[in-house]
Design a protein around this motif. Structure first.
Motif, PDB file in Angstrom:
ATOM      1  N   PHE A  22     -11.590  50.314  30.908  1.00  0.00           N
ATOM      2  CA  PHE A  22     -12.832  50.883  31.416  1.00  0.00           C
ATOM      3  C   PHE A  22     -13.848  49.784  31.711  1.00  0.00           C
ATOM      4  O   PHE A  22     -13.927  48.798  30.976  1.00  0.00           O
ATOM      5  N   LYS A  23     -14.628  49.987  32.746  1.00  0.00           N
ATOM      6  CA  LYS A  23     -15.780  49.121  33.025  1.00  0.00           C
ATOM      7  C   LYS A  23     -17.072  49.923  32.913  1.00  0.00           C
ATOM      8  O   LYS A  23     -17.850  49.730  31.999  1.00  0.00           O
ATOM      9  N   CYS A  24     -17.270  50.873  33.846  1.00  0.00           N
ATOM     10  CA  CYS A  24     -18.535  51.611  33.857  1.00  0.00           C
ATOM     11  C   CYS A  24     -18.542  52.774  32.866  1.00  0.00           C
ATOM     12  O   CYS A  24     -19.577  53.122  32.323  1.00  0.00           O
ATOM     13  N   ALA A  25     -17.411  53.423  32.683  1.00  0.00           N
ATOM     14  CA  ALA A  25     -17.239  54.576  31.785  1.00  0.00           C
ATOM     15  C   ALA A  25     -17.854  55.859  32.312  1.00  0.00           C
ATOM     16  O   ALA A  25     -17.846  56.880  31.621  1.00  0.00           O
ATOM     17  N   ILE A  26     -18.368  55.856  33.538  1.00  0.00           N
ATOM     18  CA  ILE A  26     -19.000  57.057  34.091  1.00  0.00           C
ATOM     19  C   ILE A  26     -18.387  57.477  35.426  1.00  0.00           C
ATOM     20  O   ILE A  26     -18.968  58.257  36.175  1.00  0.00           O
ATOM     21  N   GLY A  27     -17.227  56.938  35.773  1.00  0.00           N
ATOM     22  CA  GLY A  27     -16.502  57.384  36.950  1.00  0.00           C
ATOM     23  C   GLY A  27     -16.923  56.769  38.264  1.00  0.00           C
ATOM     24  O   GLY A  27     -16.582  57.289  39.331  1.00  0.00           O
ATOM     25  N   VAL A  28     -17.653  55.653  38.219  1.00  0.00           N
ATOM     26  CA  VAL A  28     -18.167  55.035  39.442  1.00  0.00           C
ATOM     27  C   VAL A  28     -17.293  53.898  39.948  1.00  0.00           C
ATOM     28  O   VAL A  28     -16.974  53.817  41.130  1.00  0.00           O
ATOM     29  N   CYS A  29     -16.857  53.002  39.060  1.00  0.00           N
ATOM     30  CA  CYS A  29     -16.235  51.742  39.499  1.00  0.00           C
ATOM     31  C   CYS A  29     -14.789  51.897  39.946  1.00  0.00           C
ATOM     32  O   CYS A  29     -14.280  51.091  40.722  1.00  0.00           O
ATOM     33  N   GLY A  30     -14.088  52.893  39.448  1.00  0.00           N
ATOM     34  CA  GLY A  30     -12.701  53.113  39.850  1.00  0.00           C
ATOM     35  C   GLY A  30     -11.678  52.275  39.114  1.00  0.00           C
ATOM     36  O   GLY A  30     -10.489  52.340  39.428  1.00  0.00           O
ATOM     37  N   ALA A  31     -12.097  51.492  38.127  1.00  0.00           N
ATOM     38  CA  ALA A  31     -11.161  50.612  37.414  1.00  0.00           C
ATOM     39  C   ALA A  31     -10.070  51.382  36.678  1.00  0.00           C
ATOM     40  O   ALA A  31      -8.970  50.875  36.481  1.00  0.00           O
ATOM     41  N   CYS A  32     -10.376  52.611  36.262  1.00  0.00           N
ATOM     42  CA  CYS A  32      -9.409  53.365  35.460  1.00  0.00           C
ATOM     43  C   CYS A  32      -8.705  54.457  36.255  1.00  0.00           C
ATOM     44  O   CYS A  32      -8.055  55.330  35.666  1.00  0.00           O
ATOM     45  N   CYS A  33      -8.804  54.428  37.583  1.00  0.00           N
ATOM     46  CA  CYS A  33      -8.132  55.440  38.408  1.00  0.00           C
ATOM     47  C   CYS A  33      -6.615  55.347  38.249  1.00  0.00           C
ATOM     48  O   CYS A  33      -6.043  54.251  38.240  1.00  0.00           O
ATOM     49  N   MET A  34      -5.978  56.492  38.140  1.00  0.00           N
ATOM     50  CA  MET A  34      -4.539  56.538  37.930  1.00  0.00           C
ATOM     51  C   MET A  34      -3.806  56.832  39.232  1.00  0.00           C
ATOM     52  O   MET A  34      -4.265  57.617  40.059  1.00  0.00           O
TER      53      MET A  34
ATOM     54  N   GLY B 139     -10.750  62.359  32.263  1.00  0.00           N
ATOM     55  CA  GLY B 139     -10.138  62.349  30.947  1.00  0.00           C
ATOM     56  C   GLY B 139     -11.182  61.928  29.932  1.00  0.00           C
ATOM     57  O   GLY B 139     -12.349  62.209  30.119  1.00  0.00           O
ATOM     58  N   PRO B 140     -10.787  61.226  28.874  1.00  0.00           N
ATOM     59  CA  PRO B 140      -9.445  60.672  28.639  1.00  0.00           C
ATOM     60  C   PRO B 140      -8.393  61.694  28.223  1.00  0.00           C
ATOM     61  O   PRO B 140      -7.231  61.359  28.107  1.00  0.00           O
TER      62      PRO B 140
ATOM     63  N   TYR C 159       3.080  52.512  33.677  1.00  0.00           N
ATOM     64  CA  TYR C 159       2.256  51.306  33.722  1.00  0.00           C
ATOM     65  C   TYR C 159       0.778  51.680  33.663  1.00  0.00           C
ATOM     66  O   TYR C 159       0.394  52.846  33.827  1.00  0.00           O
ATOM     67  N   MET C 160      -0.060  50.701  33.415  1.00  0.00           N
ATOM     68  CA  MET C 160      -1.502  50.822  33.538  1.00  0.00           C
ATOM     69  C   MET C 160      -1.999  49.571  34.252  1.00  0.00           C
ATOM     70  O   MET C 160      -1.214  48.667  34.532  1.00  0.00           O
ATOM     71  N   ARG C 161      -3.295  49.542  34.563  1.00  0.00           N
ATOM     72  CA  ARG C 161      -3.853  48.388  35.266  1.00  0.00           C
ATOM     73  C   ARG C 161      -4.824  47.630  34.376  1.00  0.00           C
ATOM     74  O   ARG C 161      -5.587  48.224  33.615  1.00  0.00           O
ATOM     75  N   GLY C 162      -4.786  46.284  34.498  1.00  0.00           N
ATOM     76  CA  GLY C 162      -5.657  45.433  33.735  1.00  0.00           C
ATOM     77  C   GLY C 162      -6.995  45.231  34.420  1.00  0.00           C
ATOM     78  O   GLY C 162      -7.297  45.858  35.427  1.00  0.00           O
TER      79      GLY C 162
END
Length: 259
Positions: A209-221, A232-233, A248-251
């Protein structure tokens, strides 16, 4: 959202690798399965699920958690949240199953207590690598029937949580919840998919996670673009079909990391 400053009031050594940090503030609006962003000043900000209304349970696995383990009672942290979707609280007289593994037990112990207080019938399968790493046995046992496994057989049954799950008739449970290592949950997903009960399951996922509020897209699956921090989570099992889950997941840089 700016972090709220909290003071550490108590530290409990749960296992050789795990500690619970209690704060001087309770997050009364938090639901089981939601997370907070914990700011370890000068190091990093990381997502952690609330193990209690006023505490996080942490396993030392990297730079941020290593620094957190150096803190003492009276030291301070920054907290943002709670964020995300938590577990569905069962209704009175519902028959539920909880499957917890490793430090994932911290994320779901609070759910067991909520479920018991709501009048649900709670059965828990609790697993860990060995006896020393079993977490919150007393909390789960106080909520209902408890089945314990350890990988090395150092406590209770030798084996995995999936061994016990495979012996159950999953169709008798109104809801099935799980949290733990993703490969453990992937195996659970496979078992429950074959039994055609995925629609009544909920899985708690961990992503970067980066922003934790759904803006940055870092945790998109992949596939579908579900945001773990916002959508989620906790996900219903049906949402995870044909996704990256268990593969897999993304770093931080977006590179794939296989499980």
């Amino acid at each position: 959202m700016y972090p709220t400053n909290v003071k550490i009031t108590k530290i409990v050594h749960e296992s050789p690798s795990t500690r619970t940090f209690f704060f001087d503030r309770e997050f009364d609006d938090a639901q089981p399965g939601q997370f907070v962003m914990v700011w370890i000043r000068g190091v990093d900000e990381i997502p952690m699920t609330l193990a209690y209304k006023n505490a996080i349970t942490v396993q030392k696995v990297g730079d941020a958690t290593e620094k957190l383990f150096e803190l003492k009672e009276g030291d301070e942290l920054g907290i943002r949240g709670p964020f995300g979707n938590g577990y569905t609280i069962p209704e009175k007289d519902e028959n539920i199953l909880i499957v917890a593994g490793g430090v994932g037990s911290a994320a779901i112990a609070l759910l067991a207590e909520y479920a018991m207080n709501a009048g649900a019938c709670v059965t828990t399968i609790l697993g860990a690598r060995n006896a020393d790493e079993l977490l919150f046995i007393d909390r789960f046992a106080a909520c209902g029937s408890l089945h314990i496994t350890t990988d090395d057989g150092s406590a209770h049954r030798c084996g995995f949580v999936t061994d016990v799950l495979s012996e159950f008739d999953s169709s008798r449970f109104d809801r099935i919840y799980t949290c733990g290592p993703e490969m453990m949950m992937k195996c659970i997903f496979g078992i429950l998919s074959k039994e055609e009960v995925l629609d009544r399951t909920e899985f708690s996922l961990h992503r970067y996670f980066k922003c934790a509020i759904g803006v940055c897209g870092a945790c998109c699956m992949d596939n579908g673009g579900l945001r773990v921090c916002k959508d989620g989570p906790v996900f219903n099992g049906m949402q995870l079909i044909d996704s990256e889950f268990g593969n897999y997941m993304r770093g931080p840089s977006g590179n794939k990391k296989k499980f």
